[in-house]
Design a protein around this motif. Structure first.
Motif, PDB file in Angstrom:
ATOM      1  N   ARG A  79       0.843  -1.206   0.000  1.00 27.82           N
ATOM      2  CA  ARG A  79       0.000   0.000   0.000  1.00 27.82           C
ATOM      3  C   ARG A  79       0.869   1.244   0.000  1.00 27.82           C
ATOM      4  N   LEU A  80       0.380   2.225  -0.733  1.00 20.51           N
ATOM      5  CA  LEU A  80       0.928   3.569  -0.704  1.00 20.51           C
ATOM      6  C   LEU A  80      -0.209   4.480  -0.263  1.00 20.51           C
ATOM      7  N   VAL A  81       0.080   5.716   0.010  1.00 18.54           N
ATOM      8  CA  VAL A  81      -0.971   6.620   0.436  1.00 18.54           C
ATOM      9  C   VAL A  81      -2.035   6.698  -0.659  1.00 18.54           C
ATOM     10  N   GLY A  82      -3.246   6.282  -0.327  1.00 18.35           N
ATOM     11  CA  GLY A  82      -4.370   6.385  -1.233  1.00 18.35           C
ATOM     12  C   GLY A  82      -4.498   5.311  -2.286  1.00 18.35           C
ATOM     13  N   GLU A  83      -3.625   4.324  -2.292  1.00 14.68           N
ATOM     14  CA  GLU A  83      -3.739   3.275  -3.308  1.00 14.68           C
ATOM     15  C   GLU A  83      -3.079   1.981  -2.859  1.00 14.68           C
ATOM     16  N   GLU A  84      -3.509   0.908  -3.501  1.00 18.83           N
ATOM     17  CA  GLU A  84      -2.900  -0.401  -3.263  1.00 18.83           C
ATOM     18  C   GLU A  84      -2.327  -0.893  -4.580  1.00 18.83           C
ATOM     19  N   ILE A  85      -1.129  -1.436  -4.516  1.00 22.16           N
ATOM     20  CA  ILE A  85      -0.479  -2.043  -5.672  1.00 22.16           C
ATOM     21  C   ILE A  85      -0.503  -3.548  -5.418  1.00 22.16           C
ATOM     22  N   ASP A  86      -0.941  -4.330  -6.412  1.00 21.89           N
ATOM     23  CA  ASP A  86      -1.100  -5.774  -6.226  1.00 21.89           C
ATOM     24  C   ASP A  86       0.222  -6.525  -6.239  1.00 21.89           C
TER      25      ASP A  86
ATOM     26  N   ILE B 200       2.074  -4.600 -10.807  1.00 22.55           N
ATOM     27  CA  ILE B 200       1.076  -5.603 -11.173  1.00 22.55           C
ATOM     28  C   ILE B 200      -0.303  -5.149 -10.705  1.00 22.55           C
ATOM     29  N   GLU B 201      -1.260  -5.269 -11.605  1.00 23.72           N
ATOM     30  CA  GLU B 201      -2.677  -5.114 -11.271  1.00 23.72           C
ATOM     31  C   GLU B 201      -3.319  -6.460 -11.583  1.00 23.72           C
ATOM     32  N   ALA B 202      -3.984  -7.049 -10.604  1.00 23.46           N
ATOM     33  CA  ALA B 202      -4.606  -8.366 -10.790  1.00 23.46           C
ATOM     34  C   ALA B 202      -6.094  -8.266 -10.474  1.00 23.46           C
TER      35      ALA B 202
ATOM     36  N   GLU C 182     -11.853   1.681 -18.508  1.00 25.13           N
ATOM     37  CA  GLU C 182     -11.619   2.411 -17.261  1.00 25.13           C
ATOM     38  C   GLU C 182     -10.587   1.715 -16.380  1.00 25.13           C
ATOM     39  N   ASP C 183     -10.648   0.391 -16.304  1.00 22.38           N
ATOM     40  CA  ASP C 183      -9.668  -0.357 -15.510  1.00 22.38           C
ATOM     41  C   ASP C 183      -8.262  -0.155 -16.067  1.00 22.38           C
ATOM     42  N   LEU C 184      -8.135  -0.274 -17.391  1.00 26.44           N
ATOM     43  CA  LEU C 184      -6.828  -0.123 -18.036  1.00 26.44           C
ATOM     44  C   LEU C 184      -6.289   1.295 -17.867  1.00 26.44           C
ATOM     45  N   ALA C 185      -7.135   2.287 -18.100  1.00 26.93           N
ATOM     46  CA  ALA C 185      -6.705   3.680 -17.990  1.00 26.93           C
ATOM     47  C   ALA C 185      -6.303   4.037 -16.559  1.00 26.93           C
ATOM     48  N   THR C 186      -7.061   3.544 -15.588  1.00 28.18           N
ATOM     49  CA  THR C 186      -6.734   3.807 -14.184  1.00 28.18           C
ATOM     50  C   THR C 186      -5.374   3.219 -13.826  1.00 28.18           C
ATOM     51  N   PHE C 187      -5.116   2.000 -14.285  1.00 26.08           N
ATOM     52  CA  PHE C 187      -3.828   1.371 -13.988  1.00 26.08           C
ATOM     53  C   PHE C 187      -2.686   2.082 -14.696  1.00 26.08           C
ATOM     54  N   LYS C 188      -2.899   2.525 -15.925  1.00 28.29           N
ATOM     55  CA  LYS C 188      -1.859   3.250 -16.657  1.00 28.29           C
ATOM     56  C   LYS C 188      -1.472   4.523 -15.900  1.00 28.29           C
ATOM     57  N   VAL C 189      -2.464   5.244 -15.410  1.00 30.00           N
ATOM     58  CA  VAL C 189      -2.197   6.459 -14.636  1.00 30.00           C
ATOM     59  C   VAL C 189      -1.438   6.116 -13.352  1.00 30.00           C
ATOM     60  N   LYS C 190      -1.826   5.009 -12.721  1.00 31.09           N
ATOM     61  CA  LYS C 190      -1.149   4.571 -11.494  1.00 31.09           C
ATOM     62  C   LYS C 190       0.331   4.288 -11.775  1.00 31.09           C
ATOM     63  N   ALA C 191       0.614   3.583 -12.864  1.00 29.11           N
ATOM     64  CA  ALA C 191       2.000   3.255 -13.219  1.00 29.11           C
ATOM     65  C   ALA C 191       2.780   4.510 -13.608  1.00 29.11           C
ATOM     66  N   GLU C 192       2.189   5.357 -14.418  1.00 32.60           N
ATOM     67  CA  GLU C 192       2.878   6.567 -14.866  1.00 32.60           C
ATOM     68  C   GLU C 192       3.119   7.551 -13.731  1.00 32.60           C
ATOM     69  N   GLY C 193       2.327   7.451 -12.676  1.00 29.82           N
ATOM     70  CA  GLY C 193       2.486   8.344 -11.539  1.00 29.82           C
ATOM     71  C   GLY C 193       3.689   8.015 -10.674  1.00 29.82           C
TER      72      GLY C 193
END
Length: 184
Positions: free
Chosen positions: A68-75, A87-89, A99-110
């Motif tokens: 976990r990071l502040v405000g999000e969980e990484i799988d 990893i997103e599982a 929406e799932d793909l775009a959200t994960f892309k933003v998470k990775a790019e962040g």
């Protein structure tokens, strides 16, 4: 086979301590098959995260479980060919969409300019979602579905070869997801 080490940050990491084993791969395949009978979706999701960490480590790919990071969980995350992947599982009844793909892309790019991602959706992806996602430009996200994981667990393709095939395909076509069966 594995040692669990506590780091100063109190995060657990798994490091392979032995060579690849067909017996261990068979055990992972049984665990994966058993998950299909689980009616507890949340527990199944957590078990999938653990199974993926064990799978990566079995193939000598340094992996870290969910964090976990502040405000999000990484799988999870792993290192492959000098790159770090998040990893997103997902194990939902319906395929993952745009929406799932775009959200994960933003998470990775962040995280950094060089972070990549591996999105694993056991029940696959919608065609519309993949098409819309790919129209958004270059991708740093690879995708796998449950069939891809089964192919690896059934020893029809190694995890390292699967990643290499998917990386090359994404570089050549811009597609985040092409079924592994079409690449081997």
């Amino acid at each position: 086979m594995y040692t669990r080490e506590k780091q100063e940050t109190n995060e657990a990491t798994y490091k392979p301590t032995a060579v690849f084993s067909l017996d261990k791969l068979g055990e992972l395949n049984k665990r994966f098959s058993f998950l299909f009978t689980s009616e507890d979706a949340q527990r199944r999701g957590y078990e999938l995260q653990t199974l993926l960490t064990d799978l990566f480590n079995l193939f000598g790919i340094t992996a870290k479980g969910a964090f976990r990071l502040v405000g999000e969980e990484i799988d999870g995350s792993f290192e492959f060919e000098a790159n770090t992947y998040l990893i997103e599982a997902k194990w939902r009844k319906v395929p993952s969409g745009f929406e799932d793909l775009a959200t994960f892309k933003v998470k990775a790019e962040g995280k950094s300019n060089w972070t990549r991602g591996l999105f694993i959706s056991i029940n696959g992806f919608t065609n519309e979602g993949l098409e819309a996602f790919e129209k958004r430009g270059a991708t740093n996200i690879l995708c796998m579905n449950g069939e891809d994981i089964s192919i690896i667990l059934e020893c029809r393709c190694t995890l390292k070869d699967a990643l290499k095939l998917k990386l090359r395909c994404a570089a050549e076509t811009g597609k985040s997801f092409v079924p592994l069966r079409d690449l081997i």
